[in-house]
Write a protein that holds these residues in place. Sequence first.
Motif, mmCIF file in Angstrom:
data_model
loop_
_atom_site.group_PDB
_atom_site.id
_atom_site.type_symbol
_atom_site.label_atom_id
_atom_site.label_comp_id
_atom_site.label_asym_id
_atom_site.label_seq_id
_atom_site.Cartn_x
_atom_site.Cartn_y
_atom_site.Cartn_z
ATOM 1 N N ASP A 150 2.910 66.916 53.313
ATOM 2 C CA ASP A 150 3.830 67.510 54.285
ATOM 3 C C ASP A 150 4.973 66.533 54.562
ATOM 4 O O ASP A 150 5.665 66.136 53.647
ATOM 5 C CB ASP A 150 3.072 67.892 55.558
ATOM 6 C CG ASP A 150 3.773 68.984 56.350
ATOM 7 O OD1 ASP A 150 4.894 68.746 56.815
ATOM 8 O OD2 ASP A 150 3.204 70.082 56.516
ATOM 9 N N ASN A 151 5.145 66.131 55.813
ATOM 10 C CA ASN A 151 6.252 65.235 56.174
ATOM 11 C C ASN A 151 6.116 63.887 55.474
ATOM 12 O O ASN A 151 5.008 63.433 55.173
ATOM 13 C CB ASN A 151 6.287 65.011 57.678
ATOM 14 C CG ASN A 151 6.690 66.232 58.479
ATOM 15 O OD1 ASN A 151 6.639 66.218 59.694
ATOM 16 N ND2 ASN A 151 7.089 67.319 57.818
ATOM 17 N N VAL A 152 7.260 63.240 55.252
ATOM 18 C CA VAL A 152 7.264 61.952 54.574
ATOM 19 C C VAL A 152 8.327 61.057 55.201
ATOM 20 O O VAL A 152 9.380 61.521 55.633
ATOM 21 C CB VAL A 152 7.518 62.133 53.054
ATOM 22 C CG1 VAL A 152 8.849 62.840 52.810
ATOM 23 C CG2 VAL A 152 7.474 60.813 52.317
ATOM 24 N N THR A 153 8.025 59.767 55.268
ATOM 25 C CA THR A 153 9.006 58.776 55.691
ATOM 26 C C THR A 153 8.791 57.518 54.862
ATOM 27 O O THR A 153 7.881 57.447 54.041
ATOM 28 C CB THR A 153 8.888 58.486 57.205
ATOM 29 O OG1 THR A 153 10.040 57.745 57.626
ATOM 30 C CG2 THR A 153 7.638 57.686 57.543
ATOM 31 N N GLY A 154 9.638 56.509 55.074
ATOM 32 C CA GLY A 154 9.529 55.285 54.298
ATOM 33 C C GLY A 154 9.766 54.057 55.147
ATOM 34 O O GLY A 154 10.310 54.128 56.255
ATOM 35 N N SER A 155 9.337 52.903 54.637
ATOM 36 C CA SER A 155 9.509 51.628 55.337
ATOM 37 C C SER A 155 10.477 50.743 54.574
ATOM 38 O O SER A 155 10.775 50.975 53.400
ATOM 39 C CB SER A 155 8.164 50.910 55.480
ATOM 40 O OG SER A 155 7.771 50.360 54.228
ATOM 41 N N ILE A 195 -0.740 66.807 60.566
ATOM 42 C CA ILE A 195 -0.004 65.624 61.015
ATOM 43 C C ILE A 195 1.474 65.831 60.732
ATOM 44 O O ILE A 195 1.853 66.227 59.623
ATOM 45 C CB ILE A 195 -0.523 64.354 60.334
ATOM 46 C CG1 ILE A 195 -2.001 64.133 60.683
ATOM 47 C CG2 ILE A 195 0.302 63.148 60.762
ATOM 48 C CD1 ILE A 195 -2.606 62.905 60.037
ATOM 49 N N CYS A 196 2.307 65.561 61.721
ATOM 50 C CA CYS A 196 3.741 65.849 61.627
ATOM 51 C C CYS A 196 4.578 64.674 62.141
ATOM 52 O O CYS A 196 4.121 63.857 62.931
ATOM 53 C CB CYS A 196 4.099 67.067 62.483
ATOM 54 S SG CYS A 196 3.131 68.537 62.170
ATOM 55 N N GLY A 197 5.823 64.657 61.703
ATOM 56 C CA GLY A 197 6.835 63.812 62.308
ATOM 57 C C GLY A 197 6.688 62.322 62.205
ATOM 58 O O GLY A 197 7.105 61.604 63.132
ATOM 59 N N PRO A 198 6.142 61.745 61.109
ATOM 60 C CA PRO A 198 6.050 60.286 61.046
ATOM 61 C C PRO A 198 7.433 59.638 61.028
ATOM 62 O O PRO A 198 8.327 60.072 60.306
ATOM 63 C CB PRO A 198 5.297 60.036 59.730
ATOM 64 C CG PRO A 198 5.604 61.244 58.898
ATOM 65 C CD PRO A 198 5.679 62.386 59.863
ATOM 66 N N ALA A 199 7.614 58.601 61.841
ATOM 67 C CA ALA A 199 8.902 57.906 61.906
ATOM 68 C C ALA A 199 8.696 56.512 62.473
ATOM 69 O O ALA A 199 7.956 56.335 63.438
ATOM 70 C CB ALA A 199 9.891 58.681 62.770
ATOM 71 N N PHE A 200 9.375 55.533 61.888
ATOM 72 C CA PHE A 200 9.265 54.142 62.316
ATOM 73 C C PHE A 200 10.351 53.773 63.323
ATOM 74 O O PHE A 200 11.454 54.325 63.309
ATOM 75 C CB PHE A 200 9.403 53.207 61.111
ATOM 76 C CG PHE A 200 8.159 53.077 60.283
ATOM 77 C CD1 PHE A 200 7.132 52.242 60.678
ATOM 78 C CD2 PHE A 200 8.025 53.794 59.105
ATOM 79 C CE1 PHE A 200 5.978 52.112 59.915
ATOM 80 C CE2 PHE A 200 6.885 53.680 58.334
ATOM 81 C CZ PHE A 200 5.858 52.835 58.729
ATOM 82 N N THR A 201 10.036 52.794 64.179
ATOM 83 C CA THR A 201 11.036 52.191 65.054
ATOM 84 C C THR A 201 11.964 51.293 64.238
ATOM 85 O O THR A 201 11.642 50.911 63.112
ATOM 86 C CB THR A 201 10.359 51.349 66.141
ATOM 87 O OG1 THR A 201 9.474 50.411 65.518
ATOM 88 C CG2 THR A 201 9.601 52.218 67.120
#
Length: 390
Positions: A308-313, A352-358
């Motif tokens: 589903d949702n994806v983000t990166g570091s 699980i939704c909306g992963p995002a880093f500070t």
Amino acid sequence: MKRRNFLRAAVIGAGVTAFGNTLSRSALAAPAQNGPSPYGPLQPADANGIQLPAGFTSRVIARSGRRVAGTGYTWHAAPDGGAVFADGEGPTAGWIYVSNSEITPGGGAGAVRFDASGAITDAYRVLDGTRQNCAGGAMPWRTWLSCEEIDGGYVYECDPNGPASKAVRRPAMGRFKHEAAAADPVRKVVYLTEDVSDGCFYRFVPTTWGDLSAGTLQVLVAGSATSGTFRWATVPDPDGSPTPTRRQVSGAKRFNGGEGLHYANDTAWFTTKGDNRVWQLDLTRDTYELAYDDSLVDPGQPPLTGVDNVTGSSYGDLYVAEDGGNMEICVITPDDIVAPFLRIVGHDRSEICGPAFTPAGDRLYFSSQRGTSGWSSGGITYEVRGPFRT
């Protein structure tokens, strides 16, 4: 397939999402395979029901139907796609987490503001009166695109500072079953996914970069294989009526349920839930291939399903959230390894939704859309803090 690399690029630009544009290519042999997590094995569930690697902790930020602690805002039902925006500059800067609400009617999006220490200082609406707001994307000029996942759905551009009345509909970006969006500041376009079984992958070319009120909607055209070259073709009628946008261009490539989308340094990654794949577009060479396919994992069972949702570091890791599966966020590393990063226990009817880093990369926000109840009214939004690789 030819091996590719994620480059561990430095953070570029200030004030957008945390590390929203810092990943780039480094030897990702597509597709990624099972292996040990760089953070080690998951530990027993903590008091919040989350299994984490050693050294990481979690806290609950908000619960649907309840006021966010210390504020007058009641957190929305079915929290979905999200992003983090820097709030100020320098060592005293805090951040804002924006979160969609995937319900109809109602929808919209809300936000939580944090100070530099991570304490909650405010919560409020940034979008009202829309339907089934699923994912979206943060723009370099510090706005949030909230996308309606309905036939004939719109994209809305929102100010993470609010109020909801400042949100603007962007019909030029097309009317279809929108999912996610990601900005490409190099080519000055915005990529878009479509959540239907025969959906397409789009890009919107604004007439003026930074202004989404006018421009050209295009669709990716390619063969039926899982790798190859692609080109872009203009969608004649972005309004999608009477002919849906995905059916207007001959040769448009079909993707089975487009979901999360992440751009960084000339590469776009997006997920398709119908076949549990993560796709990778090389935007300098106009080629595409698989970064992950759960049917090609060997040896053992695939750790990542229900993509589903994806983000990166900034380090070069991708974090992919599951809709179902084992209710995990899995990490795909620069060394082509896929492994669970966290698992939520007792949320079998959620996603699980909306992963995002500070901006500092030491906190990860995400939601369990329906929590332990299995209902939209039971959503829970979390923060995980710890020694993330940066």
